[in-house]
Write a protein that holds these residues in place. Structure first.
Motif, PDB file in Angstrom:
ATOM      1  N   ILE A   1      16.511  25.676 105.020  1.00  0.00           N
ATOM      2  CA  ILE A   1      16.785  26.436 103.800  1.00  0.00           C
ATOM      3  C   ILE A   1      16.722  27.919 104.145  1.00  0.00           C
ATOM      4  CG2 ILE A   1      16.111  26.885 101.415  1.00  0.00           C
ATOM      5  CD1 ILE A   1      14.692  24.142 101.494  1.00  0.00           C
ATOM      6  N   VAL A   2      17.876  28.546 104.193  1.00  0.00           N
ATOM      7  CA  VAL A   2      17.967  29.953 104.584  1.00  0.00           C
ATOM      8  C   VAL A   2      17.858  30.841 103.351  1.00  0.00           C
ATOM      9  CG1 VAL A   2      19.456  31.722 105.589  1.00  0.00           C
ATOM     10  CG2 VAL A   2      19.352  29.446 106.617  1.00  0.00           C
ATOM     11  N   ILE A   3      16.946  31.786 103.396  1.00  0.00           N
ATOM     12  CA  ILE A   3      16.837  32.792 102.343  1.00  0.00           C
ATOM     13  C   ILE A   3      17.503  34.060 102.850  1.00  0.00           C
ATOM     14  CG2 ILE A   3      15.289  34.110 100.859  1.00  0.00           C
ATOM     15  CD1 ILE A   3      15.275  31.060 100.397  1.00  0.00           C
ATOM     16  N   ASN A   4      18.595  34.415 102.212  1.00  0.00           N
ATOM     17  CA  ASN A   4      19.354  35.584 102.665  1.00  0.00           C
ATOM     18  C   ASN A   4      18.603  36.883 102.402  1.00  0.00           C
ATOM     19  OD1 ASN A   4      21.443  37.880 101.821  1.00  0.00           O
ATOM     20  ND2 ASN A   4      22.409  36.588 103.381  1.00  0.00           N
ATOM     21  N   THR A   5      18.156  37.043 101.162  1.00  0.00           N
ATOM     22  CA  THR A   5      17.475  38.273 100.765  1.00  0.00           C
ATOM     23  C   THR A   5      16.432  37.959  99.705  1.00  0.00           C
ATOM     24  OG1 THR A   5      19.565  39.472 101.078  1.00  0.00           O
ATOM     25  CG2 THR A   5      17.780  40.672  99.993  1.00  0.00           C
TER      26      THR A   5
ATOM     27  N   VAL B   1      25.122  34.134 103.378  1.00  0.00           N
ATOM     28  CA  VAL B   1      24.617  32.821 103.774  1.00  0.00           C
ATOM     29  C   VAL B   1      23.326  32.537 103.022  1.00  0.00           C
ATOM     30  CG1 VAL B   1      23.719  31.440 105.706  1.00  0.00           C
ATOM     31  CG2 VAL B   1      25.638  33.010 106.067  1.00  0.00           C
ATOM     32  N   GLY B   2      23.163  31.296 102.529  1.00  0.00           N
ATOM     33  CA  GLY B   2      21.899  30.895 101.922  1.00  0.00           C
ATOM     34  C   GLY B   2      21.720  31.385 100.501  1.00  0.00           C
ATOM     35  N   LYS B   3      20.468  31.628 100.143  1.00  0.00           N
ATOM     36  CA  LYS B   3      20.098  31.929  98.763  1.00  0.00           C
ATOM     37  C   LYS B   3      19.512  33.327  98.619  1.00  0.00           C
ATOM     38  CE  LYS B   3      19.416  29.391  95.628  1.00  0.00           C
ATOM     39  NZ  LYS B   3      20.120  29.180  94.348  1.00  0.00           N
ATOM     40  N   VAL B   4      19.653  33.858  97.416  1.00  0.00           N
ATOM     41  CA  VAL B   4      19.014  35.124  97.033  1.00  0.00           C
ATOM     42  C   VAL B   4      17.878  34.785  96.070  1.00  0.00           C
ATOM     43  CG1 VAL B   4      19.317  37.359  95.908  1.00  0.00           C
ATOM     44  CG2 VAL B   4      21.158  36.408  97.324  1.00  0.00           C
ATOM     45  N   VAL B   5      16.721  35.369  96.330  1.00  0.00           N
ATOM     46  CA  VAL B   5      15.505  35.015  95.593  1.00  0.00           C
ATOM     47  C   VAL B   5      14.792  36.277  95.129  1.00  0.00           C
ATOM     48  CG1 VAL B   5      13.233  33.911  95.819  1.00  0.00           C
ATOM     49  CG2 VAL B   5      15.224  32.882  96.913  1.00  0.00           C
ATOM     50  N   MET B   6      14.103  36.165  94.001  1.00  0.00           N
ATOM     51  CA  MET B   6      13.190  37.227  93.556  1.00  0.00           C
ATOM     52  C   MET B   6      11.764  36.714  93.620  1.00  0.00           C
ATOM     53  SD  MET B   6      14.845  39.474  90.448  1.00  0.00           S
ATOM     54  CE  MET B   6      16.098  38.351  89.839  1.00  0.00           C
ATOM     55  N   GLU B   7      10.863  37.556  94.071  1.00  0.00           N
ATOM     56  CA  GLU B   7       9.445  37.210  94.149  1.00  0.00           C
ATOM     57  C   GLU B   7       8.650  38.066  93.172  1.00  0.00           C
ATOM     58  OE1 GLU B   7       8.785  35.513  98.683  1.00  0.00           O
ATOM     59  OE2 GLU B   7       8.245  37.600  98.246  1.00  0.00           O
ATOM     60  N   ILE B   8       7.616  37.466  92.609  1.00  0.00           N
ATOM     61  CA  ILE B   8       6.747  38.167  91.671  1.00  0.00           C
ATOM     62  C   ILE B   8       5.369  38.333  92.306  1.00  0.00           C
ATOM     63  CG2 ILE B   8       5.735  38.171  89.364  1.00  0.00           C
ATOM     64  CD1 ILE B   8       7.993  36.371  88.450  1.00  0.00           C
ATOM     65  N   SER B   9       4.972  39.557  92.509  1.00  0.00           N
ATOM     66  CA  SER B   9       3.639  39.804  93.053  1.00  0.00           C
ATOM     67  C   SER B   9       2.631  39.797  91.929  1.00  0.00           C
ATOM     68  CB  SER B   9       3.616  41.152  93.783  1.00  0.00           C
ATOM     69  OG  SER B   9       3.863  42.220  92.876  1.00  0.00           O
ATOM     70  N   ASP B  10       1.359  39.718  92.268  1.00  0.00           N
ATOM     71  CA  ASP B  10       0.299  39.653  91.247  1.00  0.00           C
ATOM     72  C   ASP B  10       0.190  40.942  90.448  1.00  0.00           C
ATOM     73  OD1 ASP B  10      -0.347  37.054  91.889  1.00  0.00           O
ATOM     74  OD2 ASP B  10      -1.876  37.649  93.356  1.00  0.00           O
TER      75      ASP B  10
ATOM     76  N   GLY C   1      28.816  33.338 108.324  1.00  0.00           N
ATOM     77  CA  GLY C   1      28.385  31.974 108.105  1.00  0.00           C
ATOM     78  C   GLY C   1      28.741  31.017 109.220  1.00  0.00           C
ATOM     79  N   ALA C   2      29.680  31.400 110.080  1.00  0.00           N
ATOM     80  CA  ALA C   2      30.175  30.486 111.113  1.00  0.00           C
ATOM     81  C   ALA C   2      29.053  30.001 112.030  1.00  0.00           C
ATOM     82  CB  ALA C   2      31.275  31.163 111.920  1.00  0.00           C
ATOM     83  N   GLU C   3      28.160  30.900 112.424  1.00  0.00           N
ATOM     84  CA  GLU C   3      27.093  30.500 113.346  1.00  0.00           C
ATOM     85  C   GLU C   3      26.142  29.494 112.687  1.00  0.00           C
ATOM     86  OE1 GLU C   3      23.701  33.467 113.814  1.00  0.00           O
ATOM     87  OE2 GLU C   3      25.342  34.812 113.200  1.00  0.00           O
ATOM     88  N   TYR C   4      25.937  29.641 111.365  1.00  0.00           N
ATOM     89  CA  TYR C   4      25.074  28.678 110.658  1.00  0.00           C
ATOM     90  C   TYR C   4      25.770  27.330 110.524  1.00  0.00           C
ATOM     91  CZ  TYR C   4      21.740  32.338 109.492  1.00  0.00           C
ATOM     92  OH  TYR C   4      20.790  33.328 109.566  1.00  0.00           O
ATOM     93  N   ALA C   5      27.082  27.343 110.236  1.00  0.00           N
ATOM     94  CA  ALA C   5      27.816  26.092 110.128  1.00  0.00           C
ATOM     95  C   ALA C   5      27.753  25.316 111.443  1.00  0.00           C
ATOM     96  CB  ALA C   5      29.267  26.364 109.738  1.00  0.00           C
ATOM     97  N   LYS C   6      27.830  26.037 112.548  1.00  0.00           N
ATOM     98  CA  LYS C   6      27.719  25.392 113.861  1.00  0.00           C
ATOM     99  C   LYS C   6      26.305  24.876 114.083  1.00  0.00           C
ATOM    100  CE  LYS C   6      31.358  28.292 115.836  1.00  0.00           C
ATOM    101  NZ  LYS C   6      31.667  29.445 116.715  1.00  0.00           N
TER     102      LYS C   6
ATOM    103  N   ASN D   1      34.687  23.973 101.356  1.00  0.00           N
ATOM    104  CA  ASN D   1      35.110  25.366 101.236  1.00  0.00           C
ATOM    105  C   ASN D   1      33.959  26.166 100.624  1.00  0.00           C
ATOM    106  OD1 ASN D   1      36.906  27.583 101.307  1.00  0.00           O
ATOM    107  ND2 ASN D   1      37.423  27.281  99.156  1.00  0.00           N
ATOM    108  N   GLY D   2      33.400  27.093 101.402  1.00  0.00           N
ATOM    109  CA  GLY D   2      32.197  27.804 100.980  1.00  0.00           C
ATOM    110  C   GLY D   2      30.965  27.068 101.464  1.00  0.00           C
ATOM    111  N   ALA D   3      30.963  26.760 102.775  1.00  0.00           N
ATOM    112  CA  ALA D   3      29.995  25.800 103.316  1.00  0.00           C
ATOM    113  C   ALA D   3      28.629  26.372 103.653  1.00  0.00           C
ATOM    114  CB  ALA D   3      30.580  25.140 104.575  1.00  0.00           C
ATOM    115  N   THR D   4      28.432  27.670 103.527  1.00  0.00           N
ATOM    116  CA  THR D   4      27.134  28.215 103.941  1.00  0.00           C
ATOM    117  C   THR D   4      26.447  29.036 102.853  1.00  0.00           C
ATOM    118  OG1 THR D   4      28.243  30.103 105.013  1.00  0.00           O
ATOM    119  CG2 THR D   4      27.698  28.209 106.405  1.00  0.00           C
ATOM    120  N   GLY D   5      26.951  28.953 101.617  1.00  0.00           N
ATOM    121  CA  GLY D   5      26.197  29.508 100.501  1.00  0.00           C
ATOM    122  C   GLY D   5      25.053  28.563 100.173  1.00  0.00           C
ATOM    123  N   GLY D   6      24.351  28.802  99.083  1.00  0.00           N
ATOM    124  CA  GLY D   6      23.197  27.971  98.751  1.00  0.00           C
ATOM    125  C   GLY D   6      23.534  26.505  98.598  1.00  0.00           C
ATOM    126  N   PHE D   7      24.572  26.198  97.834  1.00  0.00           N
ATOM    127  CA  PHE D   7      25.013  24.828  97.606  1.00  0.00           C
ATOM    128  C   PHE D   7      25.544  24.220  98.901  1.00  0.00           C
ATOM    129  CE2 PHE D   7      27.624  22.258  94.231  1.00  0.00           C
ATOM    130  CZ  PHE D   7      27.452  21.085  94.964  1.00  0.00           C
ATOM    131  N   GLY D   8      26.435  24.943  99.565  1.00  0.00           N
ATOM    132  CA  GLY D   8      27.052  24.442 100.788  1.00  0.00           C
ATOM    133  C   GLY D   8      26.052  24.181 101.888  1.00  0.00           C
TER     134      GLY D   8
END
Length: 317
Positions: free
Chosen positions: A282-286, A306-315, A181-186, A152-159
């Motif tokens: 590994i899907v990065i959502n945003t 779907v996937g993970k939310v990430v922050m990036e640090i520029s130089d 998320g259905a298309e990713y689960a498939k 249950n919750g199969a396409t978030g980061g953990f799922g």
């Protein structure tokens, strides 16, 4: 250096960008210049004060646990790593430390070389949810094509990680997810997909050997209705009171309630790295820039993506 921190428990409004000293390292540590760090539910559970018995109430607190970046300095006994190595890792104490900064000092045992196939954002998304997924598989015992598993919750980061690890073992998986998320689960080869916006999983009248609730909304009472006489319910988001209650209840039922508590260990990471070599997606959502930290956490806390939310640090952050 710049770091995201907070001086009191609360909503995303308490988050601030602070100037903090660049961390010094001990002999067994490395200093990593962070390129990306991911957001996990534990971040806001701690920030909201839900975990204060474990996190304590001393401020300021940083947020973030897993990260990817480049080694800038190594301690005298931090073997196996060199300045300039691209790595990913996790802070030692998720309750007390944070990776939401331009630099982090961590034990050399808690970083690993970044696979070339992964971006910094993807690598930063692996340690916390990946370790939890490997731990969940371990708790399941023997998994094979006869195993009927509902996630249950199969396409978030953990799922996302758990589903793919189980498919690499041939399990028969029913994935409960959103329409998006259905298309990713498939794609990740779930045998059955239930769109929770169109129907309830209980309406399927199927029973399972293993039920995993990654949404935190199902609960053991509901799960029991879908479980076979000898089966397990895996709960990675327990309320503190559920931990002792689950241990007690398990003495009297064959439908076991397993509270999932995981720690980052090299043996778990080796499993993840092997899965990456076999095509782990590994899907990065945003990806949010470092300066948009409040927006990033507000978006992540809404869930449903779907996937993970990430922050990036520029130089020039």
């Amino acid at each position: 250096m710049k770091a995201i921190a907070y001086q009191q428990f609360g909503t995303t409004e308490v988050l601030q960008m602070l100037e903090q000293p660049k961390p010094a390292i001990t002999s067994d540590q490395v200093l990593v210049k962070i390129k990306a760090f991911s957001i996990n539910p534990m971040d806001w559970k701690i920030r909201k004060g839900e975990m204060k018995l474990m996190s304590g109430s001393r401020f300021p607190k940083n947020t973030g646990a897993d990260f990817a970046g480049i080694i800038e300095k190594t301690g005298s006994s931090a073997t196996g790593h060199s300045v300039g190595d691209k790595v990913f890792g996790v802070v030692k104490n998720l309750m007390k430390e944070g990776a939401s900064a331009e630099y982090v000092a961590v034990p050399a045992s808690l970083i690993w070389k970044k696979p070339e196939a992964l971006s910094f954002a993807q690598a930063a998304s692996l340690p916390v949810v990946g370790t939890a997924a490997v731990t969940a598989v371990e708790k399941m015992g023997k998994v094979n094509p006869e195993s009927r598993i509902l996630i249950n919750g199969a396409t978030g980061g953990f799922g996302m990680i758990l589903l793919q690890l189980l498919k690499q073992r041939g399990a028969h998986i029913t994935a409960v997810t959103s329409t998006k998320g259905a298309e990713y689960a498939k794609k990740w080869e779930a045998a059955e997909v239930i769109d929770y916006t169109k129907g309830h999983m209980l309406s399927q009248k199927n029973t399972y050997d293993i039920v995993v609730d990654l949404s935190g909304k199902m609960g053991y009472t509901t799960a029991k209705k879908m479980m076979k006489p000898k089966s397990i319910f895996i709960n990675p988001t327990p309320q503190p009171v559920e931990i002792p209650l689950a241990l007690l209840a398990n003495l009297f039922t064959s439908k076991k309630h397993i509270v999932l508590l995981s720690n980052s260990e090299s043996r778990y990471t080796e499993v993840l790295l092997d899965a990456v070599s076999k095509g782990l997606d590994i899907v990065i959502n945003t990806v949010f820039p470092f300066t948009q930290f409040r927006e990033a956490y507000q978006y992540a806390e809404q869930g449903g993506y779907v996937g993970k939310v990430v922050m990036e640090i520029s130089d020039n952050a």
